[in-house]
Design an enzyme around this catalytic site. Structure first.
Site, PDB file in Angstrom:
ATOM      1  N   LYS A 131       0.829  -1.206   0.000  1.00 53.38           N
ATOM      2  CA  LYS A 131       0.000   0.000   0.000  1.00 53.38           C
ATOM      3  C   LYS A 131       0.859   1.251   0.000  1.00 53.38           C
ATOM      4  CE  LYS A 131      -2.124   1.131   3.864  1.00 53.38           C
ATOM      5  NZ  LYS A 131      -1.530   2.441   4.295  1.00 53.38           N
ATOM      6  N   ASP A 149      -6.045   1.209   0.902  1.00 53.72           N
ATOM      7  CA  ASP A 149      -6.139   1.544   2.323  1.00 53.72           C
ATOM      8  C   ASP A 149      -7.507   1.147   2.847  1.00 53.72           C
ATOM      9  OD1 ASP A 149      -7.962   3.495   1.529  1.00 53.72           O
ATOM     10  OD2 ASP A 149      -6.539   5.143   1.744  1.00 53.72           O
TER      11      ASP A 149
END
Length: 209
Positions: A131, A149
Site C-alpha cells: 500500500k 487503504d
C-alpha cells in the site's frame, strides 16, 4: 453492486475532475522535476501516513520539512513526531533515518515498470508495504497501481467488489483486489491512480494525496 458504485462515482465525476487533474499535475511535476531530496520527503510522508492519516502525514511533512527528514537525529525526529501527535513516533523516526540510504535511488523508480518499482520499494524501504509503495509511486505520477487503504477496501466491500475487509493483506490478496479495482477503473474511464482520488472525493468531498 459494482454498477451502483459506477453510477455513484459518475454523479461526482464532473465536479471532482478539476481537483483530481490539478492534484495529478502536482504529482507528475514532483516526479519529473523534484530532487532526490524532494522524493525522499514524499517517501517519508507515505511512511508516516501508514496506520495514521493523510492529514497527519501532510501536517508532519510541513512541520518537519525536507531538511528535517534529511538531517534530524533519530531522537529529534521522534520528538518532532511526538509534538504533532503521531501514533508511532519512535518506530517512524527509526524508519525515516534508516531509509536515508535510499536517497539517490528513488528517481530511477519512476520510469521503471511500476510493478517492479513497487517490489523494489517493498524489499528495500523500511516501513513500506504494498500500500505504501503504491502510495509513493502514485504521488510521483505513476498511475497504474492501487492504494488499498482501509477507506478504499471499505468501499469495495460495501459495493460487493470484495466479500470482506481482510484484517491483513498478503501480496497475493493485494494483487487480486488490485486487479478487481483495475477492471472497475477501466469501466470508469480513469487510471487506478486517478480513481483513488475520485474515491477520496466521493468519501470526503475533497482530494488529498
Amino acid at each position: 453492486m459494482e454498477f451502483s458504485l459506477l453510477q455513484d462515482l459518475m454523479h461526482i465525476k464532473e465536479q471532482a475532475r478539476e481537483f483530481v487533474e490539478e492534484r495529478f499535475r502536482e504529482f507528475k511535476w514532483l516526479g519529473e522535476n523534484g530532487s532526490e531530496e524532494d522524493l525522499f520527503s514524499e517517501l517519508c510522508f507515505c511512511v508516516l501516513t501508514a496506520n495514521w492519516s493523510a492529514q497527519g502525514g501532510i501536517k508532519a511533512q510541513r512541520s518537519i520539512g525536507t531538511e528535517g527528514f534529511l538531517n534530524l537525529s533519530e531522537d529529534d525526529l521522534e520528538a518532532s513526531l511526538v509534538a504533532i501527535g503521531h501514533r508511532y513516533p519512535k518506530a517512524r523516526a527509526s524508519y525515516i533515518v534508516r531509509n536515508r540510504s535510499l536517497i539517490g535511488k528513488l528517481r530511477s523508480l519512476i520510469n521503471m515498470n511500476p510493478f517492479t518499482a513497487r517490489e523494489w520499494l517493498v524489499r528495500n524501504a523500511i516501513g513500506i508495504g504494498f500500500k505504501e509503495a503504491s502510495h509513493f509511486l502514485r504521488n510521483v505520477g505513476v498511475e497504474e497501481l492501487a492504494i488499498l487503504d482501509r477507506h478504499v477496501l471499505s468501499i469495495m466491500n460495501r459495493y460487493k467488489i470484495i466479500d470482506q475487509i481482510p484484517k491483513s493483506l498478503t501480496k497475493s490478496r493485494y494483487l487480486n483486489y488490485e486487479e478487481r479495482l483495475r477492471e472497475f477503473a477501466d469501466q470508469f474511464g480513469e487510471s487506478l491512480g486517478k480513481l483513488d482520488l475520485y474515491l477520496w472525493y466521493f468519501i470526503k468531498g475533497k482530494v488529498e494525496k
